[in-house]
Design an enzyme around this catalytic site. Structure first.
Site, short mmCIF file in Angstrom:
data_model
loop_
_atom_site.label_atom_id
_atom_site.label_comp_id
_atom_site.label_asym_id
_atom_site.label_seq_id
_atom_site.Cartn_x
_atom_site.Cartn_y
_atom_site.Cartn_z
N GLU A 167 0.80 -1.23 0.00
CA GLU A 167 0.00 0.00 0.00
C GLU A 167 0.83 1.28 0.00
O GLU A 167 0.79 2.08 0.94
CB GLU A 167 -1.00 -0.03 1.18
CG GLU A 167 -1.92 -1.24 1.05
CD GLU A 167 -3.11 -1.28 2.03
OE1 GLU A 167 -3.09 -0.51 3.00
OE2 GLU A 167 -4.02 -2.07 1.79
N CYS B 185 -10.36 -7.88 3.82
CA CYS B 185 -10.91 -8.37 5.08
C CYS B 185 -12.21 -7.64 5.37
O CYS B 185 -12.48 -6.59 4.80
CB CYS B 185 -9.94 -8.20 6.25
SG CYS B 185 -9.67 -6.53 6.77
#
Ligand code: NAG
Ligand code: NAG
Ligand code: NAG
Ligand code: NAG
Ligand code: NAG
Ligand code: NAG
Length: 531
Positions: free
Chosen positions: A255, A361
């Protein structure tokens, strides 16, 4: 004649239900059940091979079915147009093929490793079998962070000391690797049928490699240490290789745009397009191609969809950079804000670069309370819809985040609690398999590596539909994907989001079959392909 046929269809909907596997030991929560595994019991599911003329269907539903098996037979395709008897008619066209699947899996973070190890050995084995064995989800990919992440109990990197040690003379694995992550990956590899492919990424390098910009607080990699950082990646792969774990792919950074967008300062490095290009071209690319661990795939991006233009499309304009990029990794957070058209654009322009999903998630948004939502079917639906969308847009793999967390959704030293498909309750020596676990399994278990996605077209039930009917059908509560497996079977996954049971007719080659889709359920149907 017409009535007789109707009867035949009705009869074939009542197929025999057999439970050869160990069923879910359910514990009921508000929305749906979790399946409880303890020292002596854990549910299993085996994949059966359909012979010519028969199909096997596996269903999981909000009402509590978990891989519930049913069997039925196919029949020669009829030319009578009875489509109007069905809520849905699918025409599978295996002659039109799309991407080749690499696999499905989850992440062995430090936290996953701690939680797993906190269980008695027999329960640890149940957890590994549930995910990796032929009695379980048959995961074939694992993501392992290089060093610490937010899902650790402390921040650390390798070779933190001595500082400015560009030769990395003191690079050793951390206790987290030796005690938790390496054994967990090895245990999975031991029971897996296929090779387990390992993907890695670094969250934060040793502190001495970074520069902290005083004004903004952002951390950047010091350009003086680009080469040392590239060597560090290769070194990590070498040390894991010594443990029998082969790194299949790695990304330049996890990221890289996160600090910029969310003001996160820990465990992450900000990368600009220009710096990423430079690092890939001059350091990471050449170093990984020359690493003693061969054939490591270099993955660009490893961030959300909105990072695809700056961290892949811009970078790819330089041929010298593009030549080092084997694939593109995307995460799923906030997918609803970036339509998937961008995936289609990239796979069209760069057909030789595969795209895979490397992190997802449930429970990550501030409004997601509780963080661990036991028995949530809503969260299973989020997984199912994202996986279906990604597969329909040519992604070759979908990798979940933490393979297990505790009941709080941690440990996480930055208190970034989230959900996981497996929740470990160490004091009670048990773990709970969430609906998201089964959502993953409806894909991972039945779509093995090298399966090819094939075309599915929805057939309109009758020819005399008005525009409104067509619009209603197009927005119907279904979603589907189909594959031709290496064993020449056809696997179809269907999500019925509706609150009612629906009937479907599926045509494959010269055969057709009729199934009932439970309300709020996911079904996987496997049938031998006779063309
Ligand atoms: C383990 O689970 C099984 C099935 O639910 C149950 O019968 C058994 O009592 C449990 N054992 C323990 C030690 O809790
Ligand atoms: C090497 O790293 C360890 C920690 O992993 C540290 O305790 C030790 O001081 C380091 N050695 C040197 C020479 O810096
Ligand atoms: C390490 O390198 C930085 C510059 O990158 C320098 O400011 C610092 O003094 C060095 N530290 C040591 C102990 O050599
Ligand atoms: C692990 O991270 C270090 C730096 O943090 C990097 O140099 C090394 O190449 C990484 N290894 C892999 C396999 O990503
Ligand atoms: C490739 O690796 C070998 C052995 O580690 C080293 O001697 C050589 O300089 C490296 N070549 C490049 C281009 O990095
Ligand atoms: C696929 O075929 C191979 C080789 O014939 C066999 O070993 C394997 O068990 C089959 N797998 C399935 C799921 O049918």
């Amino acid at each position: 004649m017409k009535h007789f046929r109707k009867l035949k269809i009705l009869l074939s909907l009542f197929v025999l239900t057999v439970h050869a596997d160990l069923p879910c030991a359910p514990r009921q929560y508000e929305e749906s059940v979790v399946c409880v595994c303890n020292t002596t019991y854990c549910d299993t599911v085996t994949r059966e091979v359909p012979d010519g003329g028969n199909y096997i269907m596996y269903t999981s539903s909000k009402s509590g079915k978990r891989f519930s098996k049913s069997y039925g037979s196919t029949q020669a395709q009829s030319y009578i147009n009875d489509n109007e008897h069905f809520d849905m008619v699918l025409d599978i066209q295996p002659e039109t093929m799309y991407q080749t699947i690499e696999g499905f899996g989850g992440a062995v973070t430090d936290s996953a490793g701690f939680n797993w190890k906190s269980l008695p050995p027999a329960v640890q084995q149940h957890l590994i079998n549930s995910y990796c064995s032929e009695d379980g989800l048959e995961y074939s990919m694992i993501r392992v962070p290089n060093g610490s992440t937010d899902f650790s109990t402390r921040p650390y990197a390798y070779n933190e000391y001595p500082v400015n040690d560009t030769k990395l003379t003191n690079f050793t694995l951390a206790p987290e690797d030796i005690l938790y992550k390496v054994p967990m990956i090895q245990a999975c590899m031991k029971v897996a049928k296929l090779d387990v492919e390992v993907v890695t990424a670094t969250w934060a390098p040793p502190r001495w490699m970074s520069i902290k910009e005083e004004s903004s607080g952002f951390k950047y990699l010091n350009e003086d240490y680009y080469q040392a950082y590239a060597d560090y990646q290769c070194k990590f792969a070498e040390l894991y290789n010594e443990q029998g774990i082969r790194v299949w792919g790695l990304s330049a950074a996890n990221e890289p745009l996160l600090p910029f967008l969310y003001d996160v300062k820990e465990e992450t490095q900000l990368w600009s397009t220009k710096k990423m290009s430079k690092f890939l071209k001059n350091n990471l690319g050449p170093t990984i191609r020359n690493c003693s661990v061969r054939d490591i795939r270099i993955l660009a991006v490893d961030d959300q969809r909105f990072a695809l233009p700056p961290l892949f499309e811009s970078i790819a304009e330089d041929e010298e950079v593009l030549k080092y990029i084997d694939g593109i990794a995307v995460h799923y957070y906030f997918d609803e804000r970036t339509p998937p058209a961008i995936l289609a654009r990239i796979s069209k322009k760069y057909p030789d670069r595969f795209i895979l999903s490397t992190e997802a998630c449930a429970g990550f948004k501030p409004t997601d309370i509780p963080k661990v939502d036991l028995g949530s079917w809503e969260r299973a639906k989020i997984y199912i819809k994202d996986i279906l969308e990604n597969l329909n847009y040519n992604l070759v793999a979908w990798i979940d985040w933490n393979m297990c967390l505790n009941k709080e959704g941690g440990p996480t030293w930055v208190k970034n609690f989230v959900d996981s498909p497996v929740i470990v309750d160490a004091p009670n020596e048990e773990f709970l398999k969430q609906p998201t676990f089964y959502a993953m399994g409806h894909f991972s278990k039945f779509i093995p590596r090298f399966s090819r996605r094939v075309r599915v077209s929805k057939v309109f039930p009758t020819e005399d539909l008005d525009v409104q009917d067509i619009q209603a059908l197009e927005q119907s509560h279904y979603d589907t994907v189909a594959f031709l497996t290496p064993n020449d079977s056809i696997v179809v996954v269907i999500h019925n989001e509706a609150k009612e049971t629906k009937s479907a007719k599926i045509r494959v080659g010269q055969q057709e079959l009729f199934v009932k889709l439970d309300a709020e359920s996911i079904s996987t149907i496997e049938v031998a392909y006779l063309d």
